[in-house]
Scaffold this motif. Sequence first.
Motif, mmCIF file in Angstrom:
data_model
loop_
_atom_site.group_PDB
_atom_site.id
_atom_site.type_symbol
_atom_site.label_atom_id
_atom_site.label_comp_id
_atom_site.label_asym_id
_atom_site.label_seq_id
_atom_site.Cartn_x
_atom_site.Cartn_y
_atom_site.Cartn_z
ATOM 1 N N ALA A 130 0.848 -1.196 0.000
ATOM 2 C CA ALA A 130 0.000 0.000 0.000
ATOM 3 C C ALA A 130 0.885 1.247 0.000
ATOM 4 C CB ALA A 130 -0.923 0.005 1.204
ATOM 5 N N TYR A 131 0.468 2.256 -0.779
ATOM 6 C CA TYR A 131 1.208 3.518 -0.882
ATOM 7 C C TYR A 131 0.252 4.673 -0.616
ATOM 8 C CZ TYR A 131 4.849 0.728 -3.149
ATOM 9 O OH TYR A 131 5.810 -0.209 -3.422
ATOM 10 N N HIS A 132 0.800 5.776 -0.120
ATOM 11 C CA HIS A 132 0.001 6.969 0.152
ATOM 12 C C HIS A 132 0.041 7.919 -1.043
ATOM 13 C CE1 HIS A 132 0.390 5.623 4.384
ATOM 14 N NE2 HIS A 132 -0.780 6.228 4.512
ATOM 15 N N VAL A 133 -1.114 8.427 -1.412
ATOM 16 C CA VAL A 133 -1.224 9.361 -2.531
ATOM 17 C C VAL A 133 -0.721 10.732 -2.085
ATOM 18 C CG1 VAL A 133 -2.803 10.516 -4.116
ATOM 19 C CG2 VAL A 133 -3.180 8.110 -3.507
ATOM 20 N N VAL A 134 0.284 11.257 -2.794
ATOM 21 C CA VAL A 134 0.830 12.578 -2.462
ATOM 22 C C VAL A 134 0.444 13.623 -3.504
ATOM 23 C CG1 VAL A 134 2.781 11.596 -1.198
ATOM 24 C CG2 VAL A 134 3.024 12.116 -3.643
ATOM 25 N N ALA A 135 -0.010 13.189 -4.683
ATOM 26 C CA ALA A 135 -0.382 14.132 -5.738
ATOM 27 C C ALA A 135 -1.369 13.477 -6.688
ATOM 28 C CB ALA A 135 0.853 14.611 -6.499
ATOM 29 N N ILE A 136 -2.262 14.303 -7.235
ATOM 30 C CA ILE A 136 -3.230 13.869 -8.246
ATOM 31 C C ILE A 136 -3.024 14.750 -9.474
ATOM 32 C CG2 ILE A 136 -5.664 13.578 -8.834
ATOM 33 C CD1 ILE A 136 -6.240 13.222 -5.859
ATOM 34 N N PHE A 137 -2.855 14.130 -10.637
ATOM 35 C CA PHE A 137 -2.557 14.875 -11.856
ATOM 36 C C PHE A 137 -3.668 14.706 -12.892
ATOM 37 C CE2 PHE A 137 -0.565 10.691 -12.336
ATOM 38 C CZ PHE A 137 -1.064 10.278 -13.563
ATOM 39 N N ASP A 138 -3.677 15.624 -13.839
ATOM 40 C CA ASP A 138 -4.585 15.547 -14.991
ATOM 41 C C ASP A 138 -3.733 15.631 -16.245
ATOM 42 O OD1 ASP A 138 -6.543 15.643 -16.885
ATOM 43 O OD2 ASP A 138 -7.255 17.653 -16.384
ATOM 44 N N ALA A 139 -3.413 14.475 -16.825
ATOM 45 C CA ALA A 139 -2.531 14.432 -17.990
ATOM 46 C C ALA A 139 -3.221 14.870 -19.273
ATOM 47 C CB ALA A 139 -1.973 13.022 -18.174
ATOM 48 N N GLY A 140 -4.560 15.009 -19.241
ATOM 49 C CA GLY A 140 -5.291 15.408 -20.437
ATOM 50 C C GLY A 140 -5.663 14.253 -21.341
ATOM 51 N N VAL A 141 -5.182 13.053 -21.035
ATOM 52 C CA VAL A 141 -5.528 11.847 -21.792
ATOM 53 C C VAL A 141 -6.189 10.876 -20.827
ATOM 54 C CG1 VAL A 141 -4.663 9.968 -23.230
ATOM 55 C CG2 VAL A 141 -3.572 12.215 -23.334
ATOM 56 N N ASN A 142 -7.403 10.492 -21.119
ATOM 57 C CA ASN A 142 -8.196 9.719 -20.165
ATOM 58 C C ASN A 142 -7.536 8.396 -19.783
ATOM 59 O OD1 ASN A 142 -10.959 9.477 -18.787
ATOM 60 N ND2 ASN A 142 -10.838 7.562 -19.930
ATOM 61 N N ASP A 143 -6.914 7.715 -20.750
ATOM 62 C CA ASP A 143 -6.281 6.432 -20.450
ATOM 63 C C ASP A 143 -5.169 6.579 -19.421
ATOM 64 O OD1 ASP A 143 -7.993 5.321 -22.198
ATOM 65 O OD2 ASP A 143 -6.514 4.677 -23.665
ATOM 66 N N TYR A 144 -4.419 7.665 -19.488
ATOM 67 C CA TYR A 144 -3.343 7.886 -18.528
ATOM 68 C C TYR A 144 -3.902 8.299 -17.171
ATOM 69 C CZ TYR A 144 0.138 7.436 -22.191
ATOM 70 O OH TYR A 144 0.928 6.935 -23.200
ATOM 71 N N ASN A 145 -4.943 9.118 -17.200
ATOM 72 C CA ASN A 145 -5.558 9.531 -15.935
ATOM 73 C C ASN A 145 -6.178 8.350 -15.193
ATOM 74 O OD1 ASN A 145 -4.879 12.195 -16.277
ATOM 75 N ND2 ASN A 145 -6.865 12.809 -17.100
ATOM 76 N N ALA A 146 -6.592 7.324 -15.923
ATOM 77 C CA ALA A 146 -7.299 6.206 -15.303
ATOM 78 C C ALA A 146 -6.391 5.046 -14.926
ATOM 79 C CB ALA A 146 -8.397 5.700 -16.242
ATOM 80 N N GLY A 147 -5.239 4.882 -15.600
ATOM 81 C CA GLY A 147 -4.479 3.656 -15.388
ATOM 82 C C GLY A 147 -2.999 3.791 -15.118
ATOM 83 N N TYR A 148 -2.485 5.035 -15.045
ATOM 84 C CA TYR A 148 -1.049 5.214 -14.819
ATOM 85 C C TYR A 148 -0.808 5.843 -13.448
ATOM 86 C CZ TYR A 148 0.382 3.991 -19.560
ATOM 87 O OH TYR A 148 0.634 3.312 -20.717
ATOM 88 N N VAL A 149 0.168 5.307 -12.737
ATOM 89 C CA VAL A 149 0.586 5.884 -11.451
ATOM 90 C C VAL A 149 2.096 6.040 -11.472
ATOM 91 C CG1 VAL A 149 -1.361 4.896 -10.189
ATOM 92 C CG2 VAL A 149 0.772 3.622 -10.333
ATOM 93 N N PHE A 150 2.586 7.012 -10.695
ATOM 94 C CA PHE A 150 4.019 7.287 -10.623
ATOM 95 C C PHE A 150 4.484 7.120 -9.177
ATOM 96 C CE2 PHE A 150 2.496 9.407 -14.362
ATOM 97 C CZ PHE A 150 3.536 9.297 -15.287
ATOM 98 N N MET A 151 5.671 6.498 -9.023
ATOM 99 C CA MET A 151 6.260 6.375 -7.697
ATOM 100 C C MET A 151 7.759 6.650 -7.798
ATOM 101 S SD MET A 151 6.682 2.306 -6.810
ATOM 102 C CE MET A 151 4.929 2.001 -6.717
ATOM 103 N N PRO A 152 8.405 7.013 -6.693
ATOM 104 C CA PRO A 152 9.847 7.286 -6.723
ATOM 105 C C PRO A 152 10.631 6.083 -7.241
ATOM 106 C CG PRO A 152 8.891 8.081 -4.686
ATOM 107 C CD PRO A 152 7.819 7.293 -5.381
ATOM 108 N N MET A 153 11.738 6.375 -7.912
ATOM 109 C CA MET A 153 12.534 5.322 -8.524
ATOM 110 C C MET A 153 12.977 4.267 -7.512
ATOM 111 S SD MET A 153 14.035 4.076 -11.242
ATOM 112 C CE MET A 153 14.227 5.392 -12.463
ATOM 113 N N SER A 154 13.476 4.709 -6.360
ATOM 114 C CA SER A 154 13.970 3.751 -5.361
ATOM 115 C C SER A 154 12.852 2.833 -4.880
ATOM 116 C CB SER A 154 14.581 4.508 -4.176
ATOM 117 O OG SER A 154 13.614 5.392 -3.596
ATOM 118 N N ALA A 155 11.643 3.391 -4.680
ATOM 119 C CA ALA A 155 10.520 2.568 -4.240
ATOM 120 C C ALA A 155 10.113 1.571 -5.324
ATOM 121 C CB ALA A 155 9.337 3.461 -3.871
ATOM 122 N N ALA A 156 10.150 1.995 -6.582
ATOM 123 C CA ALA A 156 9.791 1.100 -7.685
ATOM 124 C C ALA A 156 10.811 -0.020 -7.833
ATOM 125 C CB ALA A 156 9.689 1.893 -8.981
#
Length: 415
Positions: free
Chosen positions: A185-211
């Motif tokens: 489980a991870y805590h959400v620190v930011a919510i973005f609007d990429a302007g493309v629905n597929d990215y807004n619905a299915g992509y998440v970003f995390m720090p490199m070390s955590a990934a």
Amino acid sequence: MFGPFERAVAGRYLRARKGERFVSVIAIFSLVGIGLGVATLIIVMAVMNGFRADLMGRILGLNGDLSLYGVTRSITDYDDIAAEVRKVPGVTQATPLLEGQVLLSAGPYSSGGVVHGMTKQGLNDLKAISSNIIAGSLDQFEGDDAIAVGETLAERAGLGVGSQLTLVSPNGAATAFGTVPRVRAYHVVAIFDAGVNDYNAGYVFMPMSAAQIYFQKPKAVTQIQVMVQDADNVRPVTRAIQQALADPRIRVMDWTNSNNAFFGAVQVEQNVMFLILTLIILVAAFNVISSLIMMVKDKTVDIAVLRTMGATRGAIMRIFLMCGASVGVTGTAFGTLLGVVFCENIERIRQVMQRITGTNLFNPEVYYLEHLPAKLVWGQVIEVIVMALALSLLATLYPSWRAAKTDPVEALRHG
């Protein structure tokens, strides 16, 4: 080319007298037809250009203009390779990235998704994300417990800044009872609007070390995303990177390879729409022919009188050429003005139409984008204008030639 005599007579013929309104009405319909054809063609081409440019900008802004992959699906010395790529002329950015597929879960919601592990600086350089943060901040994008999610995913899963999102990866630890999926489980620190629905619905970003910890790839990434100055001319940069690295372990793929079929389909659709909508102008040009033929038929006696008064066949032909050309030029000017004004205000018009009809005319889940783009390419506008004027002029040739061939003796005898 057109003298005062031809202009005066042509103007008189275009202003129909009582009893001659039918010919004038047909000429007006021809004018409106040419205008609407030109306007439609300009609007559709602008929307297609805007759709391609906006979609290309957003997709490439998120995925990079080209990417470097390891033949073993991992790149270990990625910092050195990225530094070498940045030295290549035309490269503006090279960002290491660790990508993996997971199951996203929050409460009753679950869906497949893609994780992008990036450094804090790398995500800040990704302007499609960092410039469109709608909640939270990337200042907390660090450590092993942070994650940034898209607006659509946050709405569907009921997430907010500080909420928990659980990631489930099928590539877990092997045990005596089989492979156990990795769950974290991870805590959400930011919510973005990429302007493309597929990215807004299915992509998440995390720090490199955590990934790297989560996907069990210590000191490794799956790809290096590269941005260039001119995405339309990415091929020379791709070759320059291949020559600079000269490493058989690295495979370079630009957007013309990975997304070529998609953007090629958009280009083909644009060309087909151009050909189809040109038929509207062609139909209007045939209306010009019919209206001029009726005008010549109606003015047969007048033509005979003009010939007996000394008007040459060339003068008669120029009179009717000017009549048809006036319709074509006026219709083209009207259509160009209408098309340009419509394109400049197309998003406002869409919003007004949505309020009037109460329906969503541009669903982002269907069209990938969240607004109706329009990009006027003045070279294309000039092509449309020249084509419309040429068709209108060609449409006047035959009726004008018929008028010039009128025999004044026969016309007066039967008039």
